[in-house]
Write a protein that holds these residues in place. Structure first.
Motif, PDB file in Angstrom:
ATOM      1  N   THR A 120      -4.699   3.081  12.778  1.00 52.74           N
ATOM      2  CA  THR A 120      -4.713   3.391  11.348  1.00 52.74           C
ATOM      3  C   THR A 120      -3.654   4.171  11.247  1.00 52.74           C
ATOM      4  N   ILE A 121      -2.862   3.648  10.012  1.00 57.44           N
ATOM      5  CA  ILE A 121      -1.472   4.653   9.758  1.00 57.44           C
ATOM      6  C   ILE A 121      -1.797   5.718   8.801  1.00 57.44           C
ATOM      7  N   GLY A 122      -1.554   7.095   9.214  1.00 55.96           N
ATOM      8  CA  GLY A 122      -1.738   8.021   8.233  1.00 55.96           C
ATOM      9  C   GLY A 122      -0.732   7.960   6.920  1.00 55.96           C
ATOM     10  N   SER A 123      -1.396   8.710   6.048  1.00 55.70           N
ATOM     11  CA  SER A 123      -0.502   8.763   4.612  1.00 55.70           C
ATOM     12  C   SER A 123       0.707   9.499   4.990  1.00 55.70           C
ATOM     13  N   TYR A 124       1.823   9.228   4.130  1.00 55.34           N
ATOM     14  CA  TYR A 124       3.136   9.878   4.282  1.00 55.34           C
ATOM     15  C   TYR A 124       3.851   9.478   3.055  1.00 55.34           C
ATOM     16  N   ALA A 125       4.971  10.435   2.637  1.00 53.78           N
ATOM     17  CA  ALA A 125       5.408  10.372   1.197  1.00 53.78           C
ATOM     18  C   ALA A 125       6.464   9.205   1.249  1.00 53.78           C
ATOM     19  N   THR A 126       6.370   8.483   0.121  1.00 55.76           N
ATOM     20  CA  THR A 126       7.223   7.335   0.043  1.00 55.76           C
ATOM     21  C   THR A 126       8.229   7.264  -1.023  1.00 55.76           C
ATOM     22  N   SER A 127       8.304   8.352  -1.678  1.00 53.93           N
ATOM     23  CA  SER A 127       9.368   8.576  -2.746  1.00 53.93           C
ATOM     24  C   SER A 127      10.650   8.934  -1.978  1.00 53.93           C
ATOM     25  N   SER A 128      11.555   8.866  -2.747  1.00 50.01           N
ATOM     26  CA  SER A 128      13.186   8.958  -2.285  1.00 50.01           C
ATOM     27  C   SER A 128      13.349  10.293  -1.742  1.00 50.01           C
ATOM     28  N   THR A 129      13.597  10.636  -0.537  1.00 47.75           N
ATOM     29  CA  THR A 129      14.003  11.812  -0.068  1.00 47.75           C
ATOM     30  C   THR A 129      15.187  12.108   0.820  1.00 47.75           C
ATOM     31  N   GLY A 166      -7.323  -3.942  28.522  1.00 51.87           N
ATOM     32  CA  GLY A 166      -5.888  -4.245  28.230  1.00 51.87           C
ATOM     33  C   GLY A 166      -5.401  -5.155  27.146  1.00 51.87           C
ATOM     34  N   ASN A 167      -6.195  -4.896  26.120  1.00 52.16           N
ATOM     35  CA  ASN A 167      -5.799  -5.651  24.716  1.00 52.16           C
ATOM     36  C   ASN A 167      -4.867  -4.673  24.128  1.00 52.16           C
ATOM     37  N   ILE A 168      -3.948  -5.209  23.749  1.00 53.61           N
ATOM     38  CA  ILE A 168      -2.477  -4.403  23.184  1.00 53.61           C
ATOM     39  C   ILE A 168      -2.711  -4.754  21.436  1.00 53.61           C
ATOM     40  N   ALA A 169      -2.532  -3.841  20.750  1.00 52.18           N
ATOM     41  CA  ALA A 169      -2.215  -3.810  19.358  1.00 52.18           C
ATOM     42  C   ALA A 169      -1.067  -3.023  19.018  1.00 52.18           C
ATOM     43  N   THR A 170      -0.035  -3.566  18.182  1.00 51.81           N
ATOM     44  CA  THR A 170       1.191  -3.149  17.603  1.00 51.81           C
ATOM     45  C   THR A 170       1.180  -3.009  15.955  1.00 51.81           C
ATOM     46  N   SER A 171       1.552  -2.000  15.711  1.00 47.02           N
ATOM     47  CA  SER A 171       1.911  -1.804  14.334  1.00 47.02           C
ATOM     48  C   SER A 171       2.952  -0.986  13.941  1.00 47.02           C
ATOM     49  N   THR A 172       3.820  -1.817  13.127  1.00 51.61           N
ATOM     50  CA  THR A 172       5.154  -1.440  12.798  1.00 51.61           C
ATOM     51  C   THR A 172       5.380  -0.641  11.500  1.00 51.61           C
ATOM     52  N   VAL A 173       6.025   0.446  11.461  1.00 48.17           N
ATOM     53  CA  VAL A 173       6.127   1.454  10.239  1.00 48.17           C
ATOM     54  C   VAL A 173       7.709   1.137  10.128  1.00 48.17           C
ATOM     55  N   ALA A 174       7.928   0.599   8.748  1.00 47.36           N
ATOM     56  CA  ALA A 174       9.370   0.721   8.336  1.00 47.36           C
ATOM     57  C   ALA A 174       9.548   1.839   7.179  1.00 47.36           C
ATOM     58  N   ILE A 175      10.472   2.580   7.410  1.00 45.90           N
ATOM     59  CA  ILE A 175      11.163   3.828   6.524  1.00 45.90           C
ATOM     60  C   ILE A 175      12.432   3.020   5.748  1.00 45.90           C
ATOM     61  N   THR A 176      12.559   3.189   4.473  1.00 49.33           N
ATOM     62  CA  THR A 176      13.664   2.637   3.651  1.00 49.33           C
ATOM     63  C   THR A 176      14.160   3.585   2.832  1.00 49.33           C
ATOM     64  N   GLU A 181      23.004  10.177   0.971  1.00 46.91           N
ATOM     65  CA  GLU A 181      24.273   9.913   0.298  1.00 46.91           C
ATOM     66  C   GLU A 181      24.287  10.392  -1.185  1.00 46.91           C
ATOM     67  N   ALA A 182      25.167  11.240  -1.656  1.00 51.57           N
ATOM     68  CA  ALA A 182      25.273  11.794  -2.758  1.00 51.57           C
ATOM     69  C   ALA A 182      25.910  10.764  -3.942  1.00 51.57           C
ATOM     70  N   PRO A 183      25.387  10.841  -5.047  1.00 48.92           N
ATOM     71  CA  PRO A 183      26.157   9.948  -6.176  1.00 48.92           C
ATOM     72  C   PRO A 183      27.519  10.345  -6.401  1.00 48.92           C
ATOM     73  N   VAL A 184      28.309   9.551  -6.916  1.00 47.46           N
ATOM     74  CA  VAL A 184      29.616   9.563  -7.154  1.00 47.46           C
ATOM     75  C   VAL A 184      29.639   9.581  -8.788  1.00 47.46           C
ATOM     76  N   ILE A 185      30.742  10.513  -9.235  1.00 49.28           N
ATOM     77  CA  ILE A 185      30.741  10.772 -10.596  1.00 49.28           C
ATOM     78  C   ILE A 185      32.222  10.107 -10.913  1.00 49.28           C
ATOM     79  N   ALA A 241      17.564  10.970  -7.172  1.00 41.68           N
ATOM     80  CA  ALA A 241      16.240  11.230  -6.847  1.00 41.68           C
ATOM     81  C   ALA A 241      15.996  11.684  -5.557  1.00 41.68           C
ATOM     82  N   ALA A 242      16.632  11.830  -4.486  1.00 40.77           N
ATOM     83  CA  ALA A 242      16.299  12.253  -3.149  1.00 40.77           C
ATOM     84  C   ALA A 242      16.815  13.799  -3.404  1.00 40.77           C
ATOM     85  N   GLY A 243      17.616  14.366  -4.154  1.00 38.32           N
ATOM     86  CA  GLY A 243      17.946  15.630  -4.191  1.00 38.32           C
ATOM     87  C   GLY A 243      19.443  15.735  -3.777  1.00 38.32           C
ATOM     88  N   ASN A 244      20.155  14.674  -3.558  1.00 40.10           N
ATOM     89  CA  ASN A 244      21.626  14.911  -2.910  1.00 40.10           C
ATOM     90  C   ASN A 244      22.527  15.187  -4.316  1.00 40.10           C
TER      91      ASN A 244
END
Length: 385
Positions: A120-129, A166-176, A181-185, A241-244
Motif C-alpha cells: 500500500t502506497i502512502g499519500s504524498y504531495a503531487t503538486s509541482s515542487t 517466497g511470494n514477491i510483490a513489486t510496486s513502482t512509484v514514479a515522480i515527475t 529549473e527557474a523560468p526564463v524572462i 508553480a514550484a517556487g523557482n
C-alpha cells in the motif's frame, strides 16, 4: 468386532509448535492391535522440510505406519505412503494388516501460499515542487526492501515485498513533479528607451516561459514619471508553480526635455540657436554650434549634430537632442574617418570637420537635409506657441 479410536499426537507438534501440516489420530476396527500412522514427514521440491514452513510450491506428505511386525498394505488409490498436495486441503490414508485389521488417518495441509503480499502506497504531495519528495509504503504481510524512499529528482523506484512463502510483490512509484529549473524572462523591445517629457509612456512588457509550466505570469514593478526628467527602471520578475524564481530583467527609461533650456516653454529655444539652424537650412556651409558637445548634452545643437552625422552615414537613429552613448560612438567613427583624435568629444576640430564636409554633399543628400530641417523648424515653432 468393536470400533476403537486411537489418537496419536504427531511428533512435529511436540518439537516445533503448531505446524501447517498435521494428521488426525488413526481410526481402526479390530479385535486386537491394528496398524496406525505413527508420524509424517514433509517434502518440498524433493527436500524434507519442517511442517511449520509456508511455501508457494507443492507439498508432499510421507506417512510412517506402525504395524507391530505384521505385514500391512496401504489401500488408498495411490497405494503409496506419500501424497502430493497441489493446493491446501485434506487427504485420507487407509491401510490394513495381514490379519485384516484396518486403520485410516487424515492429513491436512495448510501451508501452500501462492498469493503475493499487498503493498500500500502512502499519500504524498503531487503538486509541482522544488523540494525532495518522500514516499512511504506498508505491506499486509512479509517484509519490504525499504519502508520509504526520498526522491531528490524525478524518477522511479521499486518497492519490493517478500512473504514467508517466497511470494514477491513489486510496486513502482514514479515522480515527475519535481521542478528545480527557474523560468526564463524575455523582454520585449529595447533594454533602454527614451521618451520626451510630457508624453505618455507605454511599456513594451515581457514574457516568461518555464520548462514544466509553459507560460508563466510576469510581474512588472517600477513606474515612469514623464513629468520629471531622469532615468527610471522597470523590473520584470516571474515565479513558477514550484517556487523557482526567474532571474529578473530590467528596462531603463529615460525621460528628457525637448530642449536644454530652462524655465517655461518659450525659454527652451533661444533665438541664436534658432537663427543658426535657419542659417543652415538656407544652405550655409557651416553650422554655428553654440558650444562644444559631449556626453549628457541636450538641445538643438545635439539635434543638429545628429542630423549632420546621419547625413554622412555615421548615425542611423532618429534625432533625439540628447548626446548619449550612441551619439558618442557615431562621433568617434566620424573622427576616425577624418583622422582626428577619437575622443568622442565635439570640439573645435570636429566642428570644423563637420562644417567642412557640408559643401561636398550630393544633391540628393542636400534634399534629404533640407526635408529633415524643415520638419525640425515646424517642431521648434510649434514649441514657441
Amino acid at each position: 468386532m468393536r470400533l476403537l479410536v486411537l489418537h496419536v499426537v504427531p511428533l512435529s507438534i511436540l518439537l516445533l509448535g503448531v505446524p501447517f501440516v498435521t494428521y488426525a489420530g488413526t481410526t481402526f476396527t479390530s479385535s486386537g492391535v491394528a496398524p496406525y500412522v505413527s508420524g509424517i514427514a514433509v517434502k518440498v521440491n524433493g527436500e524434507f522440510v519442517s511442517p511449520n514452513i509456508k511455501t508457494q510450491h507443492n507439498v508432499t506428505v510421507v506417512i510412517s505406519v506402525e504395524s507391530f511386525g505384521k505385514n500391512y498394505t496401504i489401500d488408498t488409490p495411490l497405494q503409496s505412503d506419500n501424497y502430493t498436495f497441489t493446493e491446501n486441503g485434506q487427504f485420507v490414508f487407509t491401510f490394513h494388516d495381514e490379519d485384516g485389521a484396518t486403520g485410516s488417518s487424515t492429513v491436512t495441509v495448510d501451508n501452500i501460499d501462492r498469493t503475493p503480499p499487498v503493498i500500500t502506497i502512502g499519500s504524498y504531495a503531487t503538486s509541482s515542487t522544488n523540494a525532495p519528495v518522500t514516499v512511504s509504503v506498508s505491506v499486509n504481510e512479509g517484509t519490504l526492501n525499504v519502508e520509504s524512499h526520498e526522491f531528490s529528482e524525478n524518477g522511479s523506484f521499486d518497492f519490493v515485498a517478500t512473504d514467508e512463502a517466497g511470494n514477491i510483490a513489486t510496486s513502482t512509484v514514479a515522480i515527475t513533479h519535481i521542478d528545480k529549473e527557474a523560468p526564463v524572462i524575455t523582454r520585449a523591445g529595447d533594454a533602454r528607451v527614451r521618451v520626451r517629457s510630457g508624453e505618455v509612456y507605454v511599456d513594451a512588457g515581457a514574457s516568461a516561459t518555464d520548462n514544466m509550466d509553459g507560460t508563466v505570469a510576469v510581474v512588472v514593478s517600477g513606474n515612469v514619471d514623464t513629468a520629471t526628467d531622469g532615468e527610471y527602471t522597470i523590473t520584470y520578475s516571474a515565479t513558477d508553480a514550484a517556487g523557482n524564481v526567474a532571474e529578473s530583467v530590467t528596462r531603463t527609461v529615460e525621460v528628457f526635455h525637448r530642449s536644454s533650456g530652462g524655465g517655461g516653454r518659450s525659454s527652451r529655444i533661444s533665438t541664436p540657436d534658432t537663427q543658426s539652424f535657419v542659417g543652415r537650412v538656407l544652405g550655409a556651409s557651416t553650422y554655428n554650434f553654440s558650444s562644444d558637445l559631449t556626453i549628457g548634452a541636450k538641445g538643438i545643437d545635439v539635434s543638429a549634430l545628429q542630423d549632420l552625422l546621419r547625413e554622412r552615414g555615421f548615425f542611423s537613429e532618429a534625432s533625439t537632442g540628447y548626446f548619449g552613448p550612441v551619439t558618442r560612438a557615431s562621433v568617434v567613427a566620424f573622427q576616425a574617418s577624418q583622422m582626428l583624435p577619437q575622443t568622442g568629444y565635439v570640439g573645435p576640430l570636429t566642428r570644423s570637420a563637420l562644417s567642412g564636409n557640408a559643401t561636398s554633399m550630393s544633391a540628393q543628400a542636400q534634399i534629404a537635409l533640407l526635408t529633415a530641417q524643415l520638419e525640425e523648424l515646424k517642431r521648434l515653432f510649434a514649441l514657441r506657441q
